[in-house]
Design an enzyme around this catalytic site. Structure first.
Site, short mmCIF file in Angstrom:
data_model
loop_
_atom_site.label_atom_id
_atom_site.label_comp_id
_atom_site.label_asym_id
_atom_site.label_seq_id
_atom_site.Cartn_x
_atom_site.Cartn_y
_atom_site.Cartn_z
N ARG A 1 -17.05 -2.18 -12.66
CA ARG A 1 -16.87 -0.73 -12.15
C ARG A 1 -18.32 -0.25 -11.31
O ARG A 1 -17.96 0.41 -10.42
CB ARG A 1 -16.87 0.08 -13.59
CG ARG A 1 -16.68 1.48 -13.03
CD ARG A 1 -16.42 2.34 -14.36
NE ARG A 1 -16.81 3.71 -14.48
CZ ARG A 1 -16.01 4.74 -13.98
NH1 ARG A 1 -14.71 4.62 -13.50
NH2 ARG A 1 -16.43 6.12 -13.89
N LYS B 1 -12.76 9.24 -19.96
CA LYS B 1 -14.03 9.63 -20.58
C LYS B 1 -14.11 10.91 -20.38
O LYS B 1 -13.64 11.71 -19.48
CB LYS B 1 -14.97 9.02 -19.83
CG LYS B 1 -16.36 9.33 -20.40
CD LYS B 1 -17.79 8.68 -19.98
CE LYS B 1 -18.80 8.95 -20.73
NZ LYS B 1 -20.38 8.05 -20.21
N HIS C 1 -18.51 -3.37 -17.58
CA HIS C 1 -18.58 -2.16 -16.83
C HIS C 1 -19.59 -2.47 -15.48
O HIS C 1 -19.63 -1.65 -14.48
CB HIS C 1 -19.43 -1.34 -17.48
CG HIS C 1 -19.43 0.11 -17.37
ND1 HIS C 1 -18.35 0.79 -17.67
CD2 HIS C 1 -20.27 1.09 -16.81
CE1 HIS C 1 -18.64 2.16 -17.44
NE2 HIS C 1 -19.66 2.27 -16.92
N TYR D 1 -25.56 5.70 -7.57
CA TYR D 1 -25.24 4.28 -6.53
C TYR D 1 -25.73 4.65 -5.21
O TYR D 1 -25.56 3.57 -4.40
CB TYR D 1 -23.73 4.11 -6.74
CG TYR D 1 -23.02 4.04 -7.96
CD1 TYR D 1 -23.15 2.95 -8.80
CD2 TYR D 1 -22.50 4.94 -8.37
CE1 TYR D 1 -22.77 2.67 -9.99
CE2 TYR D 1 -21.86 4.83 -10.04
CZ TYR D 1 -21.98 3.95 -10.37
OH TYR D 1 -21.53 3.68 -11.88
N HIS E 1 -15.79 11.22 -12.55
CA HIS E 1 -17.43 11.80 -12.73
C HIS E 1 -17.18 13.48 -12.64
O HIS E 1 -16.73 13.82 -11.69
CB HIS E 1 -18.66 11.54 -12.07
CG HIS E 1 -18.94 9.89 -12.12
ND1 HIS E 1 -19.61 9.31 -11.32
CD2 HIS E 1 -18.60 9.21 -13.23
CE1 HIS E 1 -19.84 8.10 -11.95
NE2 HIS E 1 -19.20 8.00 -13.02
N ARG F 1 -12.75 1.62 -16.28
CA ARG F 1 -13.57 1.39 -17.30
C ARG F 1 -12.71 0.46 -18.28
O ARG F 1 -11.54 0.02 -18.21
CB ARG F 1 -13.89 2.70 -18.37
CG ARG F 1 -14.61 3.60 -17.49
CD ARG F 1 -15.01 4.70 -18.50
NE ARG F 1 -15.90 5.88 -17.96
CZ ARG F 1 -15.38 6.97 -17.28
NH1 ARG F 1 -14.08 6.88 -17.17
NH2 ARG F 1 -16.10 7.67 -16.59
#
Length: 301
Positions: A240, A131, A237, A272, A263, A106
């Protein structure tokens, strides 16, 4: 202090309560059709006004019509578009953008990357406090090893000059600077991408070198996308997103991609997987092959 409610009725904030605030928030959604983030921002501002300024905390607001966040597919670039974009970047901007795409970082993770967290021996990057406050490990792409090492030589020269000038400390997370008083002056704790200029810390007034500002790369990526003739909405982003998409196209397991992205839930990574519904792996458009009518002979395989 006076506010105007829907319908043009002016009232003072002191006479407005939960009912009026609820009516205003519903007006934003029902008539102004604002996004969920805009409604939440208005709610936060009103709660702050009543609690901190007017000293009249609002009770729990009932019957608020919340704006719904739309579920959007991420924008990603093709391999050719990615290479075209990167080819129009130079120097530090190219290196940072290449890390976003090549390691799935990120923007903030790239900006706050520390020297000690880049492992050239194992060719990996340790992402600290990503994150959700989580750490993770991602790869260090082979083509970036040489350019990154050369960049760190130049960054080390800035570090040495700062030490000589008496302003060579760096901002550290949490209370590390109190636990290890010499840590702010150590090379390993310095930012991989330091700012070219020193600045005063707005909280302490200490003169030090921070990392480069986010707009440095944001503007660089947008200008490169424009120069490459890419009509998609491209941001940092997006690189990414392209990282994850291209890994799945290469046949890597979705769990592996999930770990590299950091994640918590694989369902987040599954946004995705639409790239797999192409060609022989998924549904084909009727334009790609003529329809076979009943009674037509079946072609031999």
């Amino acid at each position: 202090m006076e506010a105007i409610l829907p319908g043009g009725v002016g009232v003072t904030c002191l006479s407005m309560g939960a009912d009026e605030v609820t009516a205003f928030l519903n007006h934003l959604v029902g008539e102004r059709h604002v996004a969920a983030a805009t409604q939440n921002q208005a709610l936060a501002a009103l709660l702050f006004l009543y609690k901190e300024v007017l000293a009249q905390p609002l009770p729990w607001l009932e019957n608020i019509e919340h704006a719904r966040r739309p579920v959007k597919k991420p924008t990603m670039l093709t391999r050719a578009e990615t290479q075209s974009l990167l080819a129009r970047l130079q120097g530090t901007k190219w290196l940072m953008a290449s890390l976003l795409y090549g390691a799935g970082l990120r923007l903030r993770e790239c900006l706050t990357l520390r020297v000690k967290d880049v492992d050239f021996g194992y060719r990996q990057i340790l992402v600290r406090d990503g994150k959700g406050g989580k750490d993770r490990v991602t790869m260090l792409p082979g083509p970036l090893v040489g350019p990154l090492q050369a960049h760190l030589v130049r960054a080390k020269a800035l570090h040495d000059q700062d030490i000589a000038d008496g302003c060579g400390d760096v901002e550290l997370p949490d209370a590390i600077s109190r636990k290890y008083p010499r840590a702010p002056y150590e090379w390993g704790w310095k930012f991989v991408f330091p700012s070219y200029k020193r600045s005063a810390d707005p909280r302490t007034g200490v003169i030090r070198r921070h990392h480069v500002y986010e707009n440095y790369l944001i503007r660089g990526v947008k200008n490169a996308a424009r120069a490459a003739g890419i009509t998609k909405h491209v941001s940092c982003h997006t690189l990414r997103h392209s990282f994850a998409t291209h890994l799945l196209e290469n046949g890597y397991d979705i769990r592996t991609v999930q770990e590299l992205l950091g994640h918590s839930d694989v369902s987040t990574t599954m946004i995705y997987t639409h790239v797999l519904n192409k060609g022989g792996r998924g549904v084909r458009s009727p334009l790609e092959a003529p329809a076979r009518l009943p009674g037509d002979p079946v072609a031999a395989s």
